[in-house]
Enzyme design. Structure first.
Site, PDB file in Angstrom:
ATOM      1  N   PHE A 116       0.781  -1.180  -0.004  1.00  0.00           N
ATOM      2  CA  PHE A 116      -0.052  -0.078  -0.177  1.00  0.00           C
ATOM      3  C   PHE A 116       0.794   1.191  -0.044  1.00  0.00           C
ATOM      4  O   PHE A 116       0.150   2.619  -0.298  1.00  0.00           O
ATOM      5  CB  PHE A 116      -0.943  -0.055   1.036  1.00  0.00           C
ATOM      6  CG  PHE A 116      -0.261   0.545   2.433  1.00  0.00           C
ATOM      7  CD1 PHE A 116      -0.398   1.716   2.997  1.00  0.00           C
ATOM      8  CD2 PHE A 116       0.177  -0.585   3.311  1.00  0.00           C
ATOM      9  CE1 PHE A 116       0.220   2.246   4.192  1.00  0.00           C
ATOM     10  CE2 PHE A 116       0.837   0.038   4.493  1.00  0.00           C
ATOM     11  CZ  PHE A 116       0.970   1.248   5.055  1.00  0.00           C
ATOM     12  N   LYS A 117       2.180   1.067   0.556  1.00  0.00           N
ATOM     13  CA  LYS A 117       3.176   2.450   0.483  1.00  0.00           C
ATOM     14  C   LYS A 117       3.124   2.995  -0.949  1.00  0.00           C
ATOM     15  O   LYS A 117       3.077   4.087  -1.169  1.00  0.00           O
ATOM     16  CB  LYS A 117       4.193   1.937   1.102  1.00  0.00           C
ATOM     17  CG  LYS A 117       4.277   1.206   2.336  1.00  0.00           C
ATOM     18  CD  LYS A 117       3.952   2.074   3.471  1.00  0.00           C
ATOM     19  CE  LYS A 117       3.693   1.467   4.794  1.00  0.00           C
ATOM     20  NZ  LYS A 117       5.098   1.131   5.443  1.00  0.00           N
TER      21      LYS A 117
END
Length: 477
Positions: A116-117
């Site tokens: 998700f980063k």
């Protein structure tokens, strides 16, 4: 929009100033002076923008409420450049899929590093390059990662003009896939430093360098950790996108469960909720490193030392000093910067803890701000991975499994519960094999990743050594 420090520093700054800065001069974190409100007709307009134009345009609409020192056309172009199906795998960018009655999974991990980063880091790379070109300057990014921030930052910044990355990580504590992702990048502007210690030691080094204002200024030090407001702001967008996908009108509420170690991901949900997005609950899911769960249950925030930070099968959450937590405490305590400074700079340093259990404001963490929490263990992860695969044919990674386990404990009738999927299973293959006796699917672009040449420097957790390394590599460029 003006930004202020959580610790009360009198100076106010614009977005592009704090974009390149990281921590405030007093060691605090930046927040906007107020949260723009989007309830009513504005929320309806955002739903319409998302439905008709997609994620990139929604990102522009949300970001433009906080960024007024980048021309609108330029900001829109940066969002459109960032959020493409080519980079994120689908036109939806963050597709939501049903799991079981009342529970959904929002896929945030389809970007270049499968975590998700990427959702924020890809934008940050483009913002950095844009702003540095405007200024004719360079930036040395100094960061810490427990697994996913590092690779996301490095993939976003590799080859970017005017940017170098110095990324610390806990030596030997990331998964083999995570290590290979980072250390196999041989780009000249990427530097990996494996610190002998745990993630919190890496994070302490970042804060120590950021608090050395002379060094920070001389070597143009910036950060991509979630202490950087721009990164957290980018994450706010996918709460809106998730909400719009599980509701049909703005009278409905939704809840979000977030696997959490450093509190950045769920803090973005807090910002979205403060803006007026109809979020019923923000559910913080921790692993065995349960400093955040302990706080929301008891009011005691108690950091752990390296020896008491467990090495787990959801390693990106092996964190016992949640650096973003200060932002929420600032809001919880009525934005009292002096008190936040006392808690985080004095009490935490002296005692390793502070206690808000007797403060009437603590009750508002749940009653006003919607926070609840829960904990998941290795046995829970295995059981959740098995149950999800057996019942629904879906394979989830260890961190998302922590989220699903805790989400199931907080489902309310009639309120969709959205679990944020934070990584793909291939990043934690050993635990998937332990749970399911089969290997997770590996995207073809990562075939042979672990066999590639690597470039990494192992170093003691010593800020002097780290500064010397940065000096050396800035001088040689």
């Amino acid at each position: 929009m003006q930004y202020l420090s959580t610790r009360g520093h009198p100076e106010r700054k614009r977005f592009c100033e704090i974009l390149l800065e990281g921590l405030a001069p007093d060691g605090g974190l930046y927040l906007p002076q107020h949260y723009p409100q989007v309830a009513g007709t504005e929320l309806a307009r955002l739903r319409s923008v998302y439905a008709s134009k997609g994620y990139a345009h929604l990102a522009y609409e949300v970001l433009s409420l906080y960024i007024d020192d980048i021309p609108a056309d330029d900001l829109k172009a940066l969002c459109i450049k960032t959020y493409t199906p080519e980079v994120f795998g689908t036109a939806a960018i963050v597709p939501v899929r049903p799991l079981e009655p009342g529970v959904f999974v929002e896929a945030l991990s389809n970007g270049p590093t499968l975590a998700f980063k990427d959702m924020a880091m890809q934008l940050l790379g483009n913002l950095f390059e844009y702003e540095l070109a405007r200024r004719g300057e360079e930036l040395n990014i100094f960061g810490a990662t427990s697994g996913d921030t590092g690779s996301a930052a490095e993939y976003a910044m590799r080859g970017k003009h005017g940017v170098r990355v110095f990324m610390t990580s806990p030596h030997g504590r990331m998964s083999p896939f995570q290590q290979a992702q980072m250390f196999s990048l041989l780009d000249e502007n990427i530097h990996n430093i494996a610190i002998e210690g745990v993630f919190d030691d890496c994070q302490d080094l970042v804060k120590a360098v950021s608090n050395d204002l002379d060094f920070k200024s001389r070597y143009k030090i910036g950060t991509v950790n979630s202490i950087n407001w721009a990164r957290l702001l980018a994450q706010v967008v996918y709460y809106f996108a998730g909400y719009f996908q599980v509701t049909s009108d703005n009278a409905q509420q939704a809840s979000f469960t977030v696997p959490s170690g450093n509190f950045g991901n769920v803090c973005a949900g807090h910002v979205a909720r403060m803006m007026g997005l109809p979020i019923a609950q923000l559910v913080v899911a921790t692993n065995e490193n349960d400093v955040l769960d302990e706080f929301f249950r008891t009011g005691v925030y108690r950091v752990r030392g390296s020896a008491d930070t467990h090495e787990t099968s959801s390693p990106s959450m092996d964190i016992s000093k949640a650096s973003n937590f200060e932002r929420f405490v600032f809001d919880l305590l009525g934005r009292d910067g002096a008190r936040v400074d006392t808690l985080f700079r004095h009490e935490l340093s002296a005692n390793g803890r502070f206690d808000l259990s007797a403060d009437p404001l603590f009750e508002q963490a749940h009653a006003r701000y919607g926070f609840v929490s829960g904990k998941s263990t290795h046995a829970d992860r295995l059981q959740t991975i098995r149950s999800v695969h057996q019942a629904f044919g879906q394979m989830v990674d260890t961190h998302t499994a922590d989220g699903i386990k805790v989400a199931r404990e907080h489902v309310s009738a009639g309120v969709p519960m959205v679990v944020l999927e934070t990584a793909l299973p291939i990043k934690f293959a050993a635990t998937i094999v332990e749970a399911l006796n089969q290997e997770p699917e590996r995207p073809s672009k990562f075939d042979g990743l672990e066999l590639l040449p690597r470039r990494v420097r192992v170093m003691a957790a010593d800020v002097t050594l780290v500064k010397d390394y940065i000096r050396q590599h800035c001088a040689h460029s």
